[in-house]
Design a protein around this motif. Structure first.
Motif, PDB file in Angstrom:
ATOM      1  N   GLN A 183      13.349  18.028  49.765  1.00 29.26           N
ATOM      2  CA  GLN A 183      12.762  18.644  48.601  1.00 29.26           C
ATOM      3  C   GLN A 183      13.857  19.298  47.749  1.00 29.26           C
ATOM      4  O   GLN A 183      13.619  19.146  46.459  1.00 29.26           O
ATOM      5  N   SER A 184      14.793  20.080  48.295  1.00 29.94           N
ATOM      6  CA  SER A 184      15.859  20.623  47.606  1.00 29.94           C
ATOM      7  C   SER A 184      16.756  19.626  46.908  1.00 29.94           C
ATOM      8  O   SER A 184      17.042  19.957  45.699  1.00 29.94           O
ATOM      9  N   LEU A 185      16.988  18.679  47.198  1.00 29.89           N
ATOM     10  CA  LEU A 185      17.753  17.703  46.785  1.00 29.89           C
ATOM     11  C   LEU A 185      17.054  17.105  45.442  1.00 29.89           C
ATOM     12  O   LEU A 185      17.580  16.813  44.787  1.00 29.89           O
ATOM     13  N   LEU A 186      15.695  16.830  45.813  1.00 30.14           N
ATOM     14  CA  LEU A 186      14.676  16.024  44.571  1.00 30.14           C
ATOM     15  C   LEU A 186      14.826  17.377  43.533  1.00 30.14           C
ATOM     16  O   LEU A 186      14.835  16.851  42.399  1.00 30.14           O
ATOM     17  N   ASN A 187      14.642  18.452  43.929  1.00 29.08           N
ATOM     18  CA  ASN A 187      14.572  19.394  42.787  1.00 29.08           C
ATOM     19  C   ASN A 187      16.170  19.479  41.937  1.00 29.08           C
ATOM     20  O   ASN A 187      16.052  19.520  40.779  1.00 29.08           O
ATOM     21  N   LEU A 188      17.170  19.382  42.643  1.00 27.26           N
ATOM     22  CA  LEU A 188      18.574  19.289  42.017  1.00 27.26           C
ATOM     23  C   LEU A 188      18.472  17.954  41.163  1.00 27.26           C
ATOM     24  O   LEU A 188      19.002  18.020  39.886  1.00 27.26           O
ATOM     25  N   ARG A 189      17.885  16.998  41.429  1.00 30.85           N
ATOM     26  CA  ARG A 189      17.918  15.844  40.629  1.00 30.85           C
ATOM     27  C   ARG A 189      17.049  15.919  39.528  1.00 30.85           C
ATOM     28  O   ARG A 189      17.306  15.573  38.401  1.00 30.85           O
ATOM     29  N   THR A 190      15.864  16.630  39.714  1.00 36.05           N
ATOM     30  CA  THR A 190      14.900  16.960  38.598  1.00 36.05           C
ATOM     31  C   THR A 190      15.851  17.875  37.447  1.00 36.05           C
ATOM     32  O   THR A 190      15.665  17.493  36.384  1.00 36.05           O
ATOM     33  N   CYS A 191      16.557  18.866  38.149  1.00 40.44           N
ATOM     34  CA  CYS A 191      17.113  19.950  37.088  1.00 40.44           C
ATOM     35  C   CYS A 191      18.200  19.139  36.601  1.00 40.44           C
ATOM     36  O   CYS A 191      18.358  19.265  35.231  1.00 40.44           O
ATOM     37  N   ILE A 192      18.903  18.153  37.065  1.00 41.95           N
ATOM     38  CA  ILE A 192      19.934  17.220  36.272  1.00 41.95           C
ATOM     39  C   ILE A 192      19.307  16.528  35.178  1.00 41.95           C
ATOM     40  O   ILE A 192      19.770  16.284  34.157  1.00 41.95           O
ATOM     41  N   GLU A 193      18.067  15.918  35.543  1.00 42.67           N
ATOM     42  CA  GLU A 193      17.534  14.777  34.442  1.00 42.67           C
ATOM     43  C   GLU A 193      17.041  15.545  33.543  1.00 42.67           C
ATOM     44  O   GLU A 193      16.933  15.184  32.457  1.00 42.67           O
ATOM     45  N   ILE A 194      16.255  16.600  33.650  1.00 44.85           N
ATOM     46  CA  ILE A 194      15.810  17.688  32.237  1.00 44.85           C
ATOM     47  C   ILE A 194      16.988  18.065  31.718  1.00 44.85           C
ATOM     48  O   ILE A 194      16.938  18.127  30.228  1.00 44.85           O
ATOM     49  N   LEU A 195      18.034  18.387  32.265  1.00 46.38           N
ATOM     50  CA  LEU A 195      19.183  19.088  31.515  1.00 46.38           C
ATOM     51  C   LEU A 195      19.838  17.950  30.660  1.00 46.38           C
ATOM     52  O   LEU A 195      20.129  18.300  29.722  1.00 46.38           O
ATOM     53  N   VAL A 207      14.237  24.105  32.352  1.00 45.39           N
ATOM     54  CA  VAL A 207      14.796  23.336  33.686  1.00 45.39           C
ATOM     55  C   VAL A 207      14.288  24.399  35.052  1.00 45.39           C
ATOM     56  O   VAL A 207      14.325  25.318  34.939  1.00 45.39           O
ATOM     57  N   PRO A 208      13.814  23.712  35.806  1.00 47.82           N
ATOM     58  CA  PRO A 208      13.196  24.401  36.915  1.00 47.82           C
ATOM     59  C   PRO A 208      14.071  24.777  38.140  1.00 47.82           C
ATOM     60  O   PRO A 208      14.206  24.209  39.201  1.00 47.82           O
ATOM     61  N   TYR A 209      15.251  25.786  37.557  1.00 49.46           N
ATOM     62  CA  TYR A 209      16.162  26.145  38.479  1.00 49.46           C
ATOM     63  C   TYR A 209      15.458  26.991  39.673  1.00 49.46           C
ATOM     64  O   TYR A 209      15.913  27.045  40.703  1.00 49.46           O
ATOM     65  N   ARG A 210      14.292  27.504  39.351  1.00 47.99           N
ATOM     66  CA  ARG A 210      13.942  28.618  40.485  1.00 47.99           C
ATOM     67  C   ARG A 210      12.924  27.767  41.527  1.00 47.99           C
ATOM     68  O   ARG A 210      12.660  28.474  42.492  1.00 47.99           O
ATOM     69  N   ASP A 211      12.884  26.479  41.411  1.00 45.32           N
ATOM     70  CA  ASP A 211      12.160  25.880  42.377  1.00 45.32           C
ATOM     71  C   ASP A 211      12.633  25.464  43.718  1.00 45.32           C
ATOM     72  O   ASP A 211      12.192  25.447  44.726  1.00 45.32           O
ATOM     73  N   SER A 212      14.250  25.795  43.616  1.00 44.92           N
ATOM     74  CA  SER A 212      14.829  25.879  44.969  1.00 44.92           C
ATOM     75  C   SER A 212      15.967  26.889  44.721  1.00 44.92           C
ATOM     76  O   SER A 212      16.441  27.091  43.851  1.00 44.92           O
ATOM     77  N   LYS A 213      16.415  27.197  46.201  1.00 43.97           N
ATOM     78  CA  LYS A 213      17.500  28.232  45.940  1.00 43.97           C
ATOM     79  C   LYS A 213      18.868  27.538  45.633  1.00 43.97           C
ATOM     80  O   LYS A 213      19.582  28.377  45.145  1.00 43.97           O
TER      81      LYS A 213
END
Length: 806
Positions: free
Chosen positions: A379-391, A403-409
């Motif tokens: 889940q944390s790696l998926l959120n990292l991918r999501t942030c990169i894609e939106i950025l 950019v959903p930075y707060r979704d993962s530490k």
């Protein structure tokens, strides 16, 4: 599954550069290919150039609709093949980040890949093959070694800032820490260094940063954290590992009051005054050498969460982050002390991140706790991918999505780097075996997106306005470049002064003889001084000759002793090499024992956890079964009560004699419920209920005073006439102290009008001897009909009465 390499959309035209815009750069992504573990294993990755790799689909894997194999290529900043060394990887990836760190700029370096792709080896390394982390530490201290400040001159303010103490306060702080036994001494570099750690730090070449500011003082602080199940834990904090473990009693079963496994209090993320994210309350250790820094890291590394899976014997179950902070402040104008100005302190940091590998539970065989860990990692790696894609989408398409930075530490902690606070570099580690082909495709796609993200590059900031070279000028004044030899003066004979040689009288016979005598004395004394000087010189020569002879003999002895020492040193070196070899072997055995102990400990913890879960599930099952039996009994009782109630309601219950009066005595009292909507039929005879209380709406007060109840209901019959129904019932007392009505009888009253036909006879043919239109005839017919006295109130014209039980 079908994967297709997406083309990068065309970038919009760049805006003209403006002087106040910060320069930008792209996130640099490197790729490292791990060697195959088995020679005959199928390989799905091929390095075709220094910047491109090609993926081959393994046998039996169809990638398109036609069932054909497809080959895809991916480009990186640089591709490192299986023969690349650790030092070459460091030169290309980490060395520029260390240079930026010493020049006051931030940097982020993290390894990414699937489980078992070599991320931890790339970051940490192994004995004799140090990774990016130990080599970066070695380069930092090689560069700033001569310019480090004393311990505790720089001090953290617990708000992601740095303060400067004077020499006196720093000295008092050092003494207080040395005297306080509860505070661990930070001078771990003085202790004996672990040979295993020394081999990891040892480098073939001592790298240094060019252009280090020699008029500044530096200090290095390290902190080490891990992000486990989206919680942040400090690996350098004492007893942190014990806080996570559940408490067990002596019998190997958990205590009853600790049946729930609650996670410990994790560290929180906060924002400082410069809008940078940091871990609040995290322990920051000041280190003075690369060995000491790596020893602190290794102490925290032993607390990191690892587990044994099918794909990796020591699989990382958390994301580890080593934060290296470099504080630097300029010297004063004299070059003696550090400026006591907090605004002149520059703090730069380098974050080295070892991300946990993405994995599929079907391949790893994870169960219980391992499933939850794998889910949080993915889940944390998926959120990292999501942030990169939106950025990337915001930068390429001009959108303004949040950019959903707060979704993962992980993303929340490094939010500032992607917003332009430093360089971002990523090393993608891949395993070329065919089993990892599907997951490797996802990793390649994410890496392609990452290297298209623009990151603002911070500009250089001047530290102070003093002239350079202050440190060297100050040292020049302190050094003594020449030494004055001590001269031992011998006794000096003073020559007698010359008498007066002035001749005032030509007949003077005293002055010249006196002058001649004085000159003779001076000559004699001079000759004596020359003889004495020659004697002293001869004695000195003899002494020097004797000293030379002694030195020659001593040199011969020393040369002989040096030969013996060389032989002894060779023996000692051989012994040291043998001892070092044995120590390495011992360390390797201890390392293997430690791994086995950790594995055994993990298995024991899993066994206790599963045993506890089994007991909990058995208790829960027993509790559910008992609840089910109680519910069945309760429902059976409810069914019985309901059945009894309906049977009671269907059966007319006689009124208890104690609550009724005799009907012959006329003691019954009625509630005449006649709604306000009832119509007046205009008939002569009306239903009359004696001894009644008339109400238009139901009234509890009226029911409490009566024994019988009648409800008048009117409706239109099929022939168009109004039909009146008298619904009768008995008022009974309930157990709760109230009243209830049980209906027992319905009496129908219907009005029928007889109309004459055109021949003068009634329309229905029932009566032929008179018309029903006159009042006299109607009254006479009605008088003949009366309601039965036993049926209660109610009358119907023409004697038509219908009575039925409900």
């Amino acid at each position: 599954l079908f994967f297709r390499k997406c083309k990068t959309p065309r970038r919009p035209p760049k805006k003209p550069s403006i002087s106040f815009y910060p320069p930008v750069t792209f996130a640099q992504v490197y790729c490292r290919v791990r060697p195959l573990g088995v020679e005959d294993e199928e390989c799905c990755i091929e390095v075709i150039s220094s910047a491109t790799i090609q993926l081959h689909a393994p046998e039996g894997f169809k990638t398109n609709r036609n069932g054909e194999y497809k080959e895809t290529q991916y480009s990186f900043k640089k591709v490192f093949g299986v023969s690349i060394s650790q030092i070459e990887l460091f030169e290309h990836v980490a060395k520029p980040l260390v240079d930026d760190l010493i020049h006051g700029k931030n940097g982020l370096l993290f390894t990414y890949g699937v489980t078992g792709s070599g991320k931890t080896f790339t970051m940490t390394g192994s004995p004799g093959q140090g990774g990016l982390l130990p080599r970066s530490l070695d380069m930092i201290f090689n560069s700033i070694g001569p310019y480090q400040a004393k311990r505790y001159v720089f001090k953290t303010d617990d708000k992601n800032g740095m303060e400067v103490q004077n020499e006196v306060d720093a000295l008092l702080e050092r003494q207080r820490r040395e005297n306080n036994s509860s505070v661990p001494k930070s001078s771990s570099s003085r202790q004996k260094l672990d040979p295993e750690i020394a081999d990891m730090i040892k480098s073939e070449e001592a790298y240094k940063t060019e252009g280090v500011d020699e008029d500044s003082s530096y200090s290095v602080f390290v902190s080490y954290i891990e992000i486990y199940n989206n919680y942040i834990y400090d690996l350098l904090e004492e007893n942190q590992e014990d806080a996570i473990k559940p408490k067990w009693n002596g019998g190997g079963t958990p205590l009853r009051q600790n049946t729930e496994f609650t996670p410990p209090q994790s560290k929180t993320l906060r924002e400082d005054q410069n809008h940078n994210m940091y871990v609040a309350g995290c322990m920051e250790v000041e280190v003075k050498s690369a060995e000491e820094a790596f020893q602190v890291f290794w102490r925290g590394q032993k607390k990191r969460k690892v587990a044994n899976t099918r794909l990796n014997r020591e699989s990382s179950r958390s994301h580890s982050v080593l934060i290296v902070k470099l504080a630097q402040a300029p010297l004063d104008a004299d070059g003696d002390n550090i400026l006591q100005d907090k605004n002149q302190v520059t703090v730069s940091q380098l974050c080295l991140v070892d991300l946990a590998g993405s994995e599929r539970t079907g391949r790893t065989g994870a169960e219980g706790t391992r499933i939850r860990e794998a889910g949080n990692i993915n889940q944390s790696l998926l959120n990292l991918r999501t942030c990169i894609e939106i950025l990337r989408e915001n930068q390429l398409c001009g959108t303004n999505r949040m950019v959903p930075y707060r979704d993962s530490k992980v993303t929340h902690l490094f939010k500032n780097y992607f917003d332009g606070e430093g360089k971002v570099r990523m090393v993608v580690c891949v395993n070329p075996k065919a089993d990892d082909y599907e997951e490797t495709l996802l990793v390649m796609r994410f890496a392609e997106l990452t290297q298209e993200v623009e990151v603002a590059r911070p500009v250089d900031r001047p530290i102070c306005g003093f002239t350079p070279g202050r440190r060297h000028r100050n040292q020049a004044f302190k050094e003594e470049l020449s030494h004055v030899p001590s001269v031992i003066n011998s006794m000096v004979h003073c020559l007698p002064p010359l008498p007066s040689s002035e001749l005032a009288d030509p007949n003077d016979d005293i002055t010249l003889p006196r002058l001649i005598e004085a000159l003779h004395n001076r000559h004699r004394i001079r000759q004596m001084m020359i003889d004495e000087y020659n004697n002293a010189a001869n004695r000195m020569k003899s002494m020097l000759q004797e000293l030379d002879n002694n030195l020659i003999s001593k040199e011969n002895v020393i040369h002989e002793q040096n030969g013996k020492l060389v032989d002894k040193e060779k023996i000692i070196q051989n012994n040291k090499a043998e001892i070092e070899r044995l120590e390495k072997r011992t360390k390797m055995q201890e390392h293997k024992i430690d791994i086995l102990q950790k594995t055994t400990k993990i298995y024991e913890d899993d066994q206790r956890t599963l045993k506890y879960e089994l007991e909990t599930r058995e208790q829960r099952l027993q509790r559910e079964q008992s609840d089910k039996r109680r519910l069945e009994q309760r429902m059976q009782g409810v069914v019985t009560d309901t059945q009894y109630k309906w049977e009671k309601e269907c059966t007319v219950t006689p009124v208890r004699p104690l609550h009724r009066r005799s009907r012959s005595a006329g003691g019954e009292k009625w509630v005449d419920h006649k709604p306000s909507s009832s119509l007046d039929l205009g008939t002569v005879l009306q239903p009359v209920i004696p001894n009644s209380i008339q109400v238009s709406t139901p009234s509890e007060k009226a029911l409490s005073k009566c024994d019988r109840y009648v409800l008048t209901h009117q409706e239109v019959a099929s022939d168009g006439e109004i039909q009146t129904q008298l619904i009768k019932g008995e008022v009974i007392k309930t157990r709760g102290g109230g009243q209830a009505v049980q209906f027992t009888d319905i009496e129908t009253l219907k009005q029928e009008r007889k109309r004459k036909s055109s021949e003068g006879t009634p329309a229905n043919g029932d009566h032929t001897d008179g018309a029903w239109t006159d009042v006299e005839t109607r009254c006479s017919a009605a008088v003949e009909m009366r309601a039965g006295s036993n049926l209660g109130p109610g009358y119907e014209h023409h004697g038509i009465t219908k009575r039925r039980k409900p």
